[in-house]
Structure formats: structure tokens, C-alpha cells
Design an enzyme around this catalytic site. Structure first.
Site, PDB file in Angstrom:
ATOM      1  N   HIS A  76       0.885  -0.934   0.047  1.00 46.14           N
ATOM      2  CA  HIS A  76       0.570  -0.104  -0.458  1.00 46.14           C
ATOM      3  C   HIS A  76       1.066   1.260  -0.376  1.00 46.14           C
ATOM      4  O   HIS A  76       0.518   2.504  -0.574  1.00 46.14           O
ATOM      5  CB  HIS A  76      -0.644  -0.128   0.959  1.00 46.14           C
ATOM      6  CG  HIS A  76      -1.509  -1.314   1.122  1.00 46.14           C
ATOM      7  ND1 HIS A  76      -2.540  -1.381   2.282  1.00 46.14           N
ATOM      8  CD2 HIS A  76      -1.790  -2.411   0.196  1.00 46.14           C
ATOM      9  CE1 HIS A  76      -3.211  -2.472   1.518  1.00 46.14           C
ATOM     10  NE2 HIS A  76      -3.022  -3.075   0.843  1.00 46.14           N
ATOM     11  N   HIS A 232      -8.814  -1.942  -4.464  1.00 47.26           N
ATOM     12  CA  HIS A 232      -8.685  -2.333  -3.911  1.00 47.26           C
ATOM     13  C   HIS A 232      -7.330  -3.038  -4.360  1.00 47.26           C
ATOM     14  O   HIS A 232      -6.269  -3.267  -3.953  1.00 47.26           O
ATOM     15  CB  HIS A 232      -8.249  -2.715  -2.176  1.00 47.26           C
ATOM     16  CG  HIS A 232      -7.831  -2.877  -1.899  1.00 47.26           C
ATOM     17  ND1 HIS A 232      -6.801  -1.665  -1.132  1.00 47.26           N
ATOM     18  CD2 HIS A 232      -6.649  -3.650  -1.708  1.00 47.26           C
ATOM     19  CE1 HIS A 232      -6.131  -2.827  -0.284  1.00 47.26           C
ATOM     20  NE2 HIS A 232      -5.794  -3.294  -0.267  1.00 47.26           N
ATOM     21  N   ASP A 236      -3.146  -3.041  -5.019  1.00 51.64           N
ATOM     22  CA  ASP A 236      -1.915  -3.848  -4.718  1.00 51.64           C
ATOM     23  C   ASP A 236      -1.060  -4.071  -5.951  1.00 51.64           C
ATOM     24  O   ASP A 236      -0.505  -4.409  -5.376  1.00 51.64           O
ATOM     25  CB  ASP A 236      -3.224  -5.307  -4.451  1.00 51.64           C
ATOM     26  CG  ASP A 236      -3.523  -4.885  -3.088  1.00 51.64           C
ATOM     27  OD1 ASP A 236      -2.820  -3.966  -1.465  1.00 51.64           O
ATOM     28  OD2 ASP A 236      -4.758  -5.978  -2.576  1.00 51.64           O
ATOM     29  N   HIS A 259      -1.007 -10.653  -5.214  1.00 55.53           N
ATOM     30  CA  HIS A 259       0.570 -10.819  -5.163  1.00 55.53           C
ATOM     31  C   HIS A 259       1.690 -11.717  -5.787  1.00 55.53           C
ATOM     32  O   HIS A 259       2.381 -11.527  -6.312  1.00 55.53           O
ATOM     33  CB  HIS A 259       0.822 -10.288  -3.291  1.00 55.53           C
ATOM     34  CG  HIS A 259      -0.206  -9.422  -2.396  1.00 55.53           C
ATOM     35  ND1 HIS A 259       0.459  -8.293  -2.912  1.00 55.53           N
ATOM     36  CD2 HIS A 259      -0.931  -9.427  -1.877  1.00 55.53           C
ATOM     37  CE1 HIS A 259      -0.685  -7.662  -2.615  1.00 55.53           C
ATOM     38  NE2 HIS A 259      -0.600  -8.149  -1.469  1.00 55.53           N
TER      39      HIS A 259
END
Ligand SMILES: [Zn+2]
Length: 307
Positions: A76, A232, A236, A259
């Protein structure tokens, strides 16, 4: 275009989402050619560069590790710094994890606004993608493609009445990031809380720093955007792409990625110098001075195995 750093220091403190450890994070101006560098002030200022070759375990957050020193949940803060075009900054931290604050990048944007931008005397270098690269795992995939600017498209699909299919497509810059993504918070499913705690994760998680989805709705409304979840995920994605180590001239498309795929893409890109060049502008003119040094700094990079 010239390289930048911040004009003055800024600081925030809070709990780490996964470790539950209290700590602070301080942004400190850095000279040209430094890049984005974390410093563990609790370990004699041990430096960990925000670059693909330092990516460690990647599952529910992105962690960096260098010589056994770990740093968790970088995405973030890196998303805010990278979108704001800050090329050089030290990120001093006195614990193992970046504070989660409210679960979004908004508090980091406030730090950056307090810090301001300072232009340096060296030309900015971009990592310009020349050939496409795609990585996939089942129906999840991510690709990076040549472009004259930095764009992302992020598609998510969660089987939940408030989520479903959401898609964000944008040109990445300070204004678009602030308006479209910065306030979007992290989220988790209520049914995953006990298993995640069992894995030693989300020890610092609370209704103040994550949206908690129940079977039918959310525990802690209201949402900041109807499609806060998709936004969001795009946040990321940008935070993980920052690990390219230089501003990107590329278009990135993520389809139900996370991720692990984000960081695999960065590692594989950096590991293959035939896929990119380093330039001082959006034209294809390559920079010769210093290019070898940059290649040496950015590679060889081992591909990260999937989690
Ligand atoms: Zn996140």
C-alpha cells in the site's frame, strides 16, 4: 523529466496487519539514483531495496527479504509512492511490518502531501517494456505489454453479492491514484478469519483496518466506493509493480491475479533483459550511460516460485 525525492520528512505509526506489532514508518529524502529503499532502523539501518530480487514469501501480503531480514506488507505504501512519481526515498521503519493504518493508501498519500516533492538534477530513467510477457495459474493471469505510458487494468471476480465482477482501467499518476484508488481498503471474508489467525496472520486485523465480508453483506459499512474491492486490488497491483525498481512504460492487465502473480511477473520481467530497455523518456531512445549499471542493479533476478 527529472528524478524526484520528497522535500521533507513525514511519519505515521500504527499496528502491522499480519504481525500485530506496533511500529512507525518515516519517509526521508534521498539523493538521485537511490531508488526506493526501506531501512530497518531497529537493525542498524539495514537497507532493503524495493526491487524484485528482494521479494520473499508472497501470500496475503507482499514481503521483502534480504540476507534473512524480513519486511512485510509493503504494497500500500509502495503504491502511493510509485503513483506519485517519487523516484528516490528512504522508508525508515522500526519493526518488521509497515503499519496498516486504515487499510488503504490514503494515510500514505497524506504523508506524501505533507512531504511535498523535490526535483533532483538527474534525468529520470524509465523501464520501457518492448515485448509482452504473460504469467498464469489456472484461470488467473497477468500480462505486461509495450506502451508509451503506465496503464493498468485489473479485473476481479469474487462470488459475493457485494463484489462479483469488478474492473478498473486507468492511466497511473498522482491525480488518478488519489481520486480512484487511494481510499479503497483491504478486505477479507469473515469465514477466513479463524483459519488466517491459525496461520499466524492478521493478528493486527480489526474492523478499523479491513472491510470484513459476511456471507450476505459487510460487517463494517458503509463502503467508500461500490466497487471498493476491485479498486483495492488495482492498488495492490501498482504497489507490487513498484518492485520493478524504476517507473514503468507499459500496460499491465491483471485477471483475478494477486500478490503471487504480480511479483512473479516483475521477477520474470527483470530476469529477461531482452523484454525491456531503460530510457529517459517515452520515446524508444535508449540510455547508454549508466544502463549497464542499472541492468546490473536489477538483474540477475531469480523467478519467484508460486505460493
Ligand atoms: Zn492490499
Amino acid at each position: 523529466m527529472f528524478q524526484t525525492t520528497i522535500a521533507r520528512e513525514s511519519c505515521a505509526e500504527g499496528v502491522g496487519l499480519h504481525t500485530g506489532v506496533e511500529g512507525y514508518v518515516r519517509l526521508v529524502p534521498a539523493p538521485a539514483e537511490t531508488g526506493i529503499v526501506f531501512r530497518r532502523v531497529d537493525l542498524d539501518n539495514f537497507p532493503i531495496e524495493a526491487q524484485g530480487h528482494n521479494v520473499a514469501r508472497v501470500s496475503y501480503a507482499t514481503s521483502l527479504m534480504k540476507q534473512g531480514v524480513l519486511l512485510s506488507t509493503t504494497e500500500h505504501l509502495l503504491a502511493a509512492i510509485y503513483s506519485c512519481g517519487i523516484d528516490n526515498v528512504y522508508i525508515d521503519i522500526n519493526s518488521i511490518e509497515i503499519p496498516i493504518l486504515d487499510g488503504s493508501a490514503e494515510p500514505f498519500m497524506q504523508m506524501l502531501e505533507h512531504s511535498g516533492v523535490r526535483k533532483l538534477r538527474r534525468k529520470r530513467r524509465y523501464l520501457k517494456v518492448l515485448k509482452p510477457l504473460e504469467v498464469s495459474e489456472g484461470d488467473r493471469r497477468i500480462g505486461i505489454y509495450p506502451a508509451e505510458e503506465f496503464r493498468v487494468r485489473c479485473y476481479v471476480d469474487f462470488p459475493h453479492p457485494l463484489v462479483g465482477q469488478q474492473e478498473v482501467e486507468m492511466l497511473v499518476g498522482p491525480d488518478t491514484f488519489r481520486q480512484l484508488l487511494a481510499r479503497a481498503r483491504t478486505f477479507c471474508f469473515e469465514r477466513d478469519i479463524t483459519p488466517l489467525r491459525g496461520m499466524g496472520l492478521i493478528r493486527g486485523g480489526s474492523l478499523d483496518n479491513a472491510i470484513v465480508l459476511t456471507e450476505e453483506g459487510i460487517m463494517n459499512g458503509p463502503l467508500r466506493f461500490p466497487d471498493e474491492f476491485g479498486r483495492h486490488k488495482a492498488l495492490d497491483l501498482i504497489g507490487d509493480l513498484a518492485l520493478a525498481g524504476l517507473p514503468l512504460l507499459a500496460r499491465v492487465e491483471a485477471h483475478k491475479a494477486g500478490h503471487s502473480l504480480h511479483t512473479q511477473l516483475v521477477s520474470r520481467l527483470l530476469a529477461d533483459p531482452s523484454l525491456w530497455t531503460i530510457t529517459t523518456g517515452s520515446t524508444a531512445e535508449a540510455v547508454h550511460t549508466g544502463e549497464e549499471a542499472y541492468r546490473a542493479a536489477l538483474s540477475p533476478v531469480p523467478a519467484t516460485p508460486g505460493d
